[in-house]
Design an enzyme around this catalytic site. Structure first.
Site, PDB file in Angstrom:
ATOM      1  N   LYS A 184       0.833  -1.214   0.000  1.00 45.98           N
ATOM      2  CA  LYS A 184       0.000   0.000   0.000  1.00 45.98           C
ATOM      3  C   LYS A 184       0.867   1.263   0.000  1.00 45.98           C
ATOM      4  O   LYS A 184       0.639   2.184  -0.772  1.00 45.98           O
ATOM      5  CB  LYS A 184      -0.921   0.035   1.245  1.00 45.98           C
ATOM      6  CG  LYS A 184      -1.928  -1.094   1.298  1.00 45.98           C
ATOM      7  CD  LYS A 184      -2.942  -0.895   2.427  1.00 45.98           C
ATOM      8  CE  LYS A 184      -2.350  -0.924   3.816  1.00 45.98           C
ATOM      9  NZ  LYS A 184      -1.825  -2.234   4.239  1.00 45.98           N
ATOM     10  N   ARG A 189      -9.973   0.642   8.925  1.00 47.53           N
ATOM     11  CA  ARG A 189      -9.629  -0.758   9.160  1.00 47.53           C
ATOM     12  C   ARG A 189     -10.710  -1.475   9.953  1.00 47.53           C
ATOM     13  O   ARG A 189     -10.558  -2.662  10.252  1.00 47.53           O
ATOM     14  CB  ARG A 189      -8.335  -0.821   9.957  1.00 47.53           C
ATOM     15  CG  ARG A 189      -7.081  -1.094   9.106  1.00 47.53           C
ATOM     16  CD  ARG A 189      -5.900  -0.951  10.031  1.00 47.53           C
ATOM     17  NE  ARG A 189      -4.742  -1.661   9.655  1.00 47.53           N
ATOM     18  CZ  ARG A 189      -3.622  -1.096   9.206  1.00 47.53           C
ATOM     19  NH1 ARG A 189      -3.560   0.197   8.964  1.00 47.53           N
ATOM     20  NH2 ARG A 189      -2.558  -1.821   8.982  1.00 47.53           N
ATOM     21  N   ARG A 217      11.365  -7.105   5.338  1.00 47.30           N
ATOM     22  CA  ARG A 217      11.319  -5.657   5.596  1.00 47.30           C
ATOM     23  C   ARG A 217      11.777  -5.349   7.018  1.00 47.30           C
ATOM     24  O   ARG A 217      12.433  -4.349   7.262  1.00 47.30           O
ATOM     25  CB  ARG A 217       9.875  -5.166   5.376  1.00 47.30           C
ATOM     26  CG  ARG A 217       9.697  -3.679   5.577  1.00 47.30           C
ATOM     27  CD  ARG A 217       8.331  -3.227   5.119  1.00 47.30           C
ATOM     28  NE  ARG A 217       7.332  -3.312   6.181  1.00 47.30           N
ATOM     29  CZ  ARG A 217       6.029  -3.004   6.029  1.00 47.30           C
ATOM     30  NH1 ARG A 217       5.586  -2.612   4.839  1.00 47.30           N
ATOM     31  NH2 ARG A 217       5.189  -3.081   7.024  1.00 47.30           N
ATOM     32  N   ARG A 224      10.986  -1.633  12.513  1.00 48.69           N
ATOM     33  CA  ARG A 224       9.644  -1.709  13.106  1.00 48.69           C
ATOM     34  C   ARG A 224       9.510  -2.973  13.937  1.00 48.69           C
ATOM     35  O   ARG A 224       9.680  -4.082  13.413  1.00 48.69           O
ATOM     36  CB  ARG A 224       8.581  -1.706  11.993  1.00 48.69           C
ATOM     37  CG  ARG A 224       8.389  -0.357  11.362  1.00 48.69           C
ATOM     38  CD  ARG A 224       7.378  -0.409  10.235  1.00 48.69           C
ATOM     39  NE  ARG A 224       6.087  -0.986  10.631  1.00 48.69           N
ATOM     40  CZ  ARG A 224       5.019  -0.962   9.859  1.00 48.69           C
ATOM     41  NH1 ARG A 224       5.072  -0.369   8.662  1.00 48.69           N
ATOM     42  NH2 ARG A 224       3.893  -1.488  10.266  1.00 48.69           N
ATOM     43  N   ARG A 243      -1.253  -9.463  13.261  1.00 51.71           N
ATOM     44  CA  ARG A 243      -1.750  -8.389  12.384  1.00 51.71           C
ATOM     45  C   ARG A 243      -2.695  -8.972  11.330  1.00 51.71           C
ATOM     46  O   ARG A 243      -3.694  -8.351  10.967  1.00 51.71           O
ATOM     47  CB  ARG A 243      -0.583  -7.642  11.736  1.00 51.71           C
ATOM     48  CG  ARG A 243       0.117  -6.745  12.758  1.00 51.71           C
ATOM     49  CD  ARG A 243       1.514  -6.355  12.335  1.00 51.71           C
ATOM     50  NE  ARG A 243       1.538  -5.462  11.199  1.00 51.71           N
ATOM     51  CZ  ARG A 243       2.661  -5.200  10.496  1.00 51.71           C
ATOM     52  NH1 ARG A 243       3.793  -5.786  10.823  1.00 51.71           N
ATOM     53  NH2 ARG A 243       2.623  -4.352   9.495  1.00 51.71           N
TER      54      ARG A 243
HETATM   55  P1  AMP Z   1       0.494   0.052   8.930  1.00 53.92           P
HETATM   56  O1  AMP Z   1       1.718   0.878   8.758  1.00 53.92           O
HETATM   57  O2  AMP Z   1      -0.647   0.533   8.092  1.00 53.92           O
HETATM   58  O3  AMP Z   1       0.755  -1.433   8.742  1.00 53.92           O
HETATM   59  O4  AMP Z   1       0.011   0.234  10.450  1.00 53.92           O
HETATM   60  C1  AMP Z   1       0.849  -0.152  11.505  1.00 53.92           C
HETATM   61  C2  AMP Z   1       0.033  -0.288  12.776  1.00 53.92           C
HETATM   62  O5  AMP Z   1      -0.569   0.954  13.113  1.00 53.92           O
HETATM   63  C3  AMP Z   1      -1.125  -1.278  12.712  1.00 53.92           C
HETATM   64  O6  AMP Z   1      -0.717  -2.633  12.927  1.00 53.92           O
HETATM   65  C4  AMP Z   1      -2.005  -0.759  13.844  1.00 53.92           C
HETATM   66  O7  AMP Z   1      -1.480  -1.125  15.109  1.00 53.92           O
HETATM   67  C5  AMP Z   1      -1.844   0.750  13.701  1.00 53.92           C
HETATM   68  N1  AMP Z   1      -2.870   1.310  12.783  1.00 53.92           N
HETATM   69  C6  AMP Z   1      -2.650   1.879  11.572  1.00 53.92           C
HETATM   70  N2  AMP Z   1      -3.816   2.256  11.009  1.00 53.92           N
HETATM   71  C7  AMP Z   1      -4.794   1.904  11.881  1.00 53.92           C
HETATM   72  C8  AMP Z   1      -6.210   1.991  11.850  1.00 53.92           C
HETATM   73  N3  AMP Z   1      -6.872   2.523  10.817  1.00 53.92           N
HETATM   74  N4  AMP Z   1      -6.886   1.531  12.943  1.00 53.92           N
HETATM   75  C9  AMP Z   1      -6.254   1.003  14.008  1.00 53.92           C
HETATM   76  N5  AMP Z   1      -4.922   0.851  14.077  1.00 53.92           N
HETATM   77  C10 AMP Z   1      -4.188   1.300  13.023  1.00 53.92           C
END
Ligand code: AMP
Length: 191
Positions: free
Chosen positions: A14, A89, A128, A134, A146
């Protein structure tokens, strides 16, 4: 004004695709994951609150995430449209977004999912994790958590957007350029 939701499991690409699409379609890119990580890095109240959820691979509570997202939209009054990446989400987030946009006489134009096989994605994320720094990319158990969060809470959004006739899926496996091309074929129809 076009507002796009980029949808897909962790590691589906993404963020990589959003970097191309935001320039191509002149959209403001809002990645909730990036905004959380920025806040964690700067040790803000929001960052402190979100950290334990994120490090464990759990979703951050809806209320926190929705308020944060709305603030970011408000910070960009000149935007020609938004590219939402990693938001919504959950169904509650999608409903809140619809309501929020309706209050501005706007709406989600389309939701595009990047599809890919879980096993390929887990390997991608572990790879990654060697360089991303991370915590949530480095431990297979957290990565699997996740995916569980995704399957339980995020996957139902597909039906939510299908019911609005706004759901599109593209194959997320291929070169970056190939996937950008597939996404563009969908997004060009809204230009
Ligand atoms: P990402 O970089 O999109 O994979 O997001 C990393 C982490 O941020 C996720 O595993 C969640 O813990 C948190 N996070 C990101 N976006 C959301 C969302 N829309 N709702 C809840 N948690 C989020």
């Amino acid at each position: 004004m076009i507002n796009i939701v980029l949808f897909g499991k962790p590691g589906a690409g993404k963020g990589t695709q959003a970097d191309f699409l935001k320039h191509k379609y002149n959209l403001v890119h809002l990645s909730t994951g990036d905004i959380f990580r920025f806040n964690m890095k700067n040790d803000t109240e929001l960052g402190k609150l979100a950290k334990s959820y994120i490090d464990n691979g759990d979703l951050v509570p809806d209320e926190v995430t929705i308020n944060m997202l709305q603030d970011e939209v408000e910070k960009n009054p000149q935007a020609k449209g938004f590219l939402f990446d990693g938001f919504p989400r959950t169904i509650a987030q999608a409903e809140a977004l619809d309501k929020f946009l309706a209050g501005k006489n706007q709406e989600i134009t389309a939701t595009v999912a990047l599809e890919a096989n879980d096993e390929i994605l887990v390997q991608r994320l572990l790879e990654r994790g060697k360089t991303s720094g991370r915590a949530d990319d480095q431990d297979e158990e957290k990565i699997r958590n996740r995916y569980q969060e995704y399957n339980e809470k995020t996957a139902p959004l597909m039906d939510y957007y299908k019911a609005q006739h706004k759901f599109y899926a593209v194959d997320g496996i291929g070169t970056i350029e190939e996937v950008t091309e597939r996404l563009s074929l969908v997004l060009d129809t809204f230009q």
